[in-house]
Motif scaffolding. Structure first.
Motif: not given
Length: 673
Positions: A422-429, A480-483
């Motif tokens: 969710d964090f990487l999705t919210a701060f993708e840019k 977690l290695t998958e992300i």
């Protein structure tokens, strides 16, 4: 089978104990049965906890239903009060609906307004106890009964009655004897009304933000709720609505116009051309001049998206060439900037208050303020606040899991993966925010490791429990290695010191137990065929076949200590293989297995005991030729690494083994030739 015996109504402890001691072979079987009984005890305790929790949740649900029924009773009571008031006004020939109709039909008639206001003033003085305010000259707008609700769980607190005038809102408490007791009063211009959407258990509710804080009130009907919102809005804008009725006052000429008229009087009679530009003040758009107040209203009503859109629109308008044409551009920009900071503070507070026992609920509640903050460019503040909220939810979930004897490892790493996604999705840019996520994961991993050491890897923990605990941690950590976030190595480093100390402690304890029991150095008699069969099956499961050593119906041509050591050593090899998946622990584990094997191999019968040396040598040869290769292969299969210590030991002991020593015989001498 254990469950059926324990659940039997005629269960006898003495009989069960006697049967158990008769069936078990040696202390190891008793220890195994003890572990099974303890596991059944823990399962029963967990089942009881879950049943108690289920009953408690049903009790809470019943209490909520009772609360809703009480709320409905309050509503019925309010309806009866209103009906009584209507009947009382009908007897006087002055019903509230008739007065409202007269005020709408004759709005300009002062006599009608005075009559209505005097009636309301008299009603307040007669019905409300403890109110000493002055209501002369005030305009009556509305009255009615409401229910005050708790802001946390929407539980009814008390019944209240409102009297609304143009510049005062009187709040009264409805007593059990239907009398009104004065509570407080507010200025309608200093309060904000927020409409609350209908929920499962709460309908027709409004949120009134007062100087004393936020309070929630529930109306009896949806129409009553709408009417109160309209009347409170009318009281808020009462002075603004009254002014236009008197007509707009004439505007005095500006100083520039006076100077132009004095210098060029001939232009006074000249009409203004259609193409002549207007004054700079007239060029300011109406929406821009009221943007600050509109933003404040939208924030108070929790329309954050609209407020952010209006702020962006204002800022974009002031960045263009229009700024030069606006004399009040700096003042408007300053006010909008202040409202923007207030909106950011409100959103950060909303985000920080979104924490919940359930991480999924917390993340769902944080999506709205988080999205607006990201759009406003507040990446660092939003990311830091979000991670704090997630940290609280993660730690609460771990405490709940420990209380319920659940697996905290799977829960922790699944929650950590969900937060990271969710964090990487919210701060993708915004890749710069990823560093904050890495630092946060490191801190949470340290806390998780400390709790793991504190509750599960304590001093005295058996190597079996240590291996199972570490294995339960390692498997989910690979998710977690998958992300793209690998924390396995760091986790091994956090647990390394504790694991090494536990391995060293286990080694000392195991070496101390070798040779403690008295050994007769005779073949092992298992008394019954079933005991022999059970033992052979157990060893088959561990990967070693000793059927070649079985003689007769109940005998094994090895000592009892050798048989027990074979079973124990192969189990220990499995545990060490699980722990040896981390290369840093490999040397300690190899040393443990090597020294334990040497200690068992070095056992000798006492010098004063008559023992067959061939039988002693046979036990040692079986350990080296049969047990040691199987242990080496099992260790390699489980850990994926070679156990060099055992391989070197096997090579060395295979070379040292000599021919069996012949049994000593008595030699007789004589002097006869």
């Amino acid at each position: 089978r254990i469950m059926k015996e324990f659940d039997d109504f005629n269960f006898s402890v003495e009989k069960y104990t006697k049967d158990l001691t008769r069936e078990c072979v040696g202390g190891s079987d008793l220890q195994q049965r003890k572990k099974e009984i303890e596991a059944y005890n823990e399962t029963t305790a967990a089942t009881l906890k879950q049943t108690c929790k289920k009953n408690y949740m049903e009790f809470i649900q019943t209490a909520k239903e009772i609360s809703h029924l009480e709320s409905e009773m309050y509503q019925l009571s309010h309806i009866l009060i209103e009906q009584r008031n209507i009947l009382a006004t009908m007897t006087d020939g002055k019903t509230s609906s008739h007065l409202k109709a007269e005020s709408l039909e004759a709005e300009s008639t002062t006599a009608t307004e005075d009559l209505e206001n005097s009636h309301a003033t008299r009603a307040v003085k007669e019905m409300v106890q403890g109110f000493n305010g002055n209501l002369e000259g005030k305009t009556f707008l509305n009255e009615g009964a409401l229910i005050e609700l708790d802001s946390n769980d929407y539980r009814p607190i008390q019944r209240v009655f409102f009297f609304l005038f143009n510049d005062v809102l009187i709040v009264c408490k409805v007593k059990h004897d239907k009398r009104l007791d004065f509570l407080t009063e507010y200025d309608p211009k200093k309060i904000a009304v927020i409409n609350i959407k209908d929920l499962d258990g709460v309908k027709n509710a409004i949120n009134i933000i007062t100087p004393d804080g936020s309070k929630i009130y529930q109306s009896i009907t949806a129409a009553g709720k709408t009417e109160w919102i309209e009347k409170l809005e009318e009281a808020f804008r009462f002075d603004q609505q009254k002014k236009p009725k008197k007509g707009q006052a004439p505007q005095p000429p500006t100083r520039a116009k006076q100077q132009s008229k004095a210098s060029t009087p001939e232009k006074e009679t000249t009409p203004q051309s259609p193409g002549q530009p207007k004054s700079l003040e007239d060029e300011t758009p109406e929406w821009l001049s009221t943007a600050s107040e509109e933003i404040q209203t939208l924030v108070a009503q929790r329309h954050f998206e609209d407020a952010q859109e209006l702020i962006k629109r204002t800022q974009d308008f002031l960045r263009n060439e229009n700024r030069k044409k606006l004399p009040l551009a700096d003042a408007i920009e300053t006010k909008v900037k202040q409202q923007e900071l207030k909106l950011i503070n409100v959103l950060l507070k909303e985000l920080s208050n979104s924490h919940n026992r359930n991480l999924q609920i917390a993340l769902r509640a944080a999506k709205r303020p988080l999205k607006i903050l990201v759009e406003m460019g507040r990446y660092r503040q939003a990311s830091a606040t979000l991670l704090k909220v997630c940290a609280v939810s993660l730690r609460v979930a771990q405490r709940e899991a420990r209380r319920n004897n659940a697996d905290i490892s799977e829960l922790f790493f699944c929650d950590l993966t969900q937060v990271a996604c969710d964090f990487l999705t919210a701060f993708e840019k915004q890749p710069a925010c990823v560093s904050a996520l890495v630092v946060w994961c490191n801190a949470e991993l340290q806390y998780f490791a400390s709790q793991l050491i504190k509750h599960y890897l304590t001093k005295g923990t058996s190597l079996e429990s240590v291996a199972k605990c570490v294995e339960r941690v390692r498997k989910p950590s690979t998710k977690l290695t998958e992300i793209g976030l690998d924390i396995s190595y760091h986790l091994e480093g956090l647990l390394r010191t504790t694991l090494e100390s536990l391995i060293e402690e286990s080694k000392e304890r195991l070496l101390d137990s070798v040779g403690r029991t008295e050994e007769s150095w005779q073949p092992y008699n298992l008394q019954t065929k079933s005991n022999l069969k059970r033992l052979l099956l157990e060893l088959d499961v561990l990967g070693i076949d000793v059927r070649a050593q079985a003689t007769g119906d109940t005998w094994i041509n090895l000592t009892q200590s050798t048989v027990v050591f074979i079973r124990h050593f192969l189990q220990l090899t499995e545990y060490c293989g699980c722990l040896a998946k981390c290369e840093t622990l490999l040397q300690s584990l190899e040393l443990l297995l090597k020294e334990l094997f040497i200690a068992q191999h070095s056992l000798k019968p006492p010098s004063d005991m008559a023992v067959d040396p061939n039988f002693v040598m046979k036990n040692k040869i079986f350990l080296v030729d049969n047990l040691l290769p199987i242990a080496i292969d099992k260790f390699r299969q489980i850990s994926g690494r070679q156990c060099e210590g055992l391989r070197e030991l096997h090579t060395k002991m295979s070379r040292q083994q000599g021919a069996p020593v012949p049994r000593q015989r008595s030699v007789y001498t004589t002097d006869v030739f």
